[in-house]
Design a protein around this motif. Structure first.
Motif, mmCIF file in Angstrom:
data_model
loop_
_atom_site.group_PDB
_atom_site.id
_atom_site.type_symbol
_atom_site.label_atom_id
_atom_site.label_comp_id
_atom_site.label_asym_id
_atom_site.label_seq_id
_atom_site.Cartn_x
_atom_site.Cartn_y
_atom_site.Cartn_z
ATOM 1 N N MET A 230 0.845 -1.181 0.000
ATOM 2 C CA MET A 230 0.000 0.000 0.000
ATOM 3 C C MET A 230 0.888 1.241 0.000
ATOM 4 N N SER A 231 0.485 2.210 -0.739
ATOM 5 C CA SER A 231 1.216 3.460 -0.858
ATOM 6 C C SER A 231 0.411 4.577 -0.201
ATOM 7 N N ARG A 232 1.102 5.573 0.320
ATOM 8 C CA ARG A 232 0.399 6.722 0.900
ATOM 9 C C ARG A 232 1.240 7.972 0.730
ATOM 10 N N LEU A 233 0.574 9.108 0.797
ATOM 11 C CA LEU A 233 1.246 10.391 0.622
ATOM 12 C C LEU A 233 1.394 11.065 1.981
ATOM 13 N N ASP A 234 2.614 11.377 2.330
ATOM 14 C CA ASP A 234 2.904 12.178 3.516
ATOM 15 C C ASP A 234 3.777 13.336 3.073
ATOM 16 N N PHE A 235 3.499 14.503 3.582
ATOM 17 C CA PHE A 235 4.274 15.682 3.237
ATOM 18 C C PHE A 235 5.582 15.701 4.029
ATOM 19 N N PRO A 236 6.630 16.297 3.465
ATOM 20 C CA PRO A 236 7.916 16.339 4.164
ATOM 21 C C PRO A 236 7.817 16.865 5.594
ATOM 22 N N ARG A 237 6.994 17.871 5.834
ATOM 23 C CA ARG A 237 6.844 18.410 7.188
ATOM 24 C C ARG A 237 6.320 17.338 8.156
ATOM 25 N N THR A 238 5.399 16.510 7.675
ATOM 26 C CA THR A 238 4.862 15.424 8.497
ATOM 27 C C THR A 238 5.952 14.414 8.832
ATOM 28 N N ILE A 239 6.725 14.036 7.838
ATOM 29 C CA ILE A 239 7.817 13.076 8.055
ATOM 30 C C ILE A 239 8.843 13.645 9.031
ATOM 31 N N ASP A 240 9.195 14.922 8.864
ATOM 32 C CA ASP A 240 10.129 15.557 9.800
ATOM 33 C C ASP A 240 9.607 15.469 11.230
ATOM 34 N N GLY A 241 8.306 15.705 11.422
ATOM 35 C CA GLY A 241 7.709 15.623 12.756
ATOM 36 C C GLY A 241 7.795 14.221 13.334
ATOM 37 N N ILE A 242 7.533 13.220 12.516
ATOM 38 C CA ILE A 242 7.622 11.821 12.967
ATOM 39 C C ILE A 242 9.055 11.495 13.373
ATOM 40 N N VAL A 243 10.018 11.952 12.587
ATOM 41 C CA VAL A 243 11.427 11.699 12.885
ATOM 42 C C VAL A 243 11.807 12.365 14.211
ATOM 43 N N ARG A 244 11.378 13.611 14.409
ATOM 44 C CA ARG A 244 11.682 14.310 15.670
ATOM 45 C C ARG A 244 11.027 13.615 16.865
ATOM 46 N N GLN A 245 9.786 13.166 16.694
ATOM 47 C CA GLN A 245 9.089 12.470 17.790
ATOM 48 C C GLN A 245 9.804 11.177 18.174
ATOM 49 N N SER A 246 10.517 10.580 17.231
ATOM 50 C CA SER A 246 11.240 9.342 17.525
ATOM 51 C C SER A 246 12.571 9.614 18.225
ATOM 52 N N GLY A 247 12.895 10.909 18.404
ATOM 53 C CA GLY A 247 14.128 11.255 19.100
ATOM 54 C C GLY A 247 15.307 11.524 18.184
ATOM 55 N N LEU A 248 15.067 11.552 16.887
ATOM 56 C CA LEU A 248 16.142 11.831 15.941
ATOM 57 C C LEU A 248 16.092 13.281 15.486
ATOM 58 N N ARG A 249 17.209 13.754 14.929
ATOM 59 C CA ARG A 249 17.297 15.130 14.455
ATOM 60 C C ARG A 249 17.559 15.122 12.951
#
Length: 79
Positions: free
Chosen positions: A1-20
């Motif tokens: 399955m494919s889905r569209l996420d905007f770069p800002r959303t991905i950045d937020g997910i990465v930050r929430q995981s504790g990464l920079r």
């Protein structure tokens, strides 16, 4: 399955995981099609994709965030 996420959303997910996020870019602008059918020949399509990618890599507004794939380099913060 494919889905569209905007770069800002991905950045937020990465930050929430504790990464920079350190570096990020979008890549790929083809194949160019209309209703699932190619609108350009393969050679011309590749040339246009390459040109759009060079502009995106230079940070041209709109193009820098509209490629098909979002590639992100992240790091753990130092403890």
């Amino acid at each position: 399955m494919s889905r569209l996420d905007f770069p800002r959303t991905i950045d937020g997910i990465v930050r929430q995981s504790g990464l920079r996020p350190m570096e990020r870019r979008t890549v790929g602008f083809g194949p160019l099609s209309l209703l699932g059918r190619p609108i350009l020949g393969e050679r011309l399509g590749i040339r246009i994709n390459d040109r759009l990618q060079r502009l995106a890599d230079r940070g041209v507004p709109v193009l820098r965030w509209t490629g098909w794939h979002y590639v992100l380099l992240a790091s753990k913060p130092r403890a």
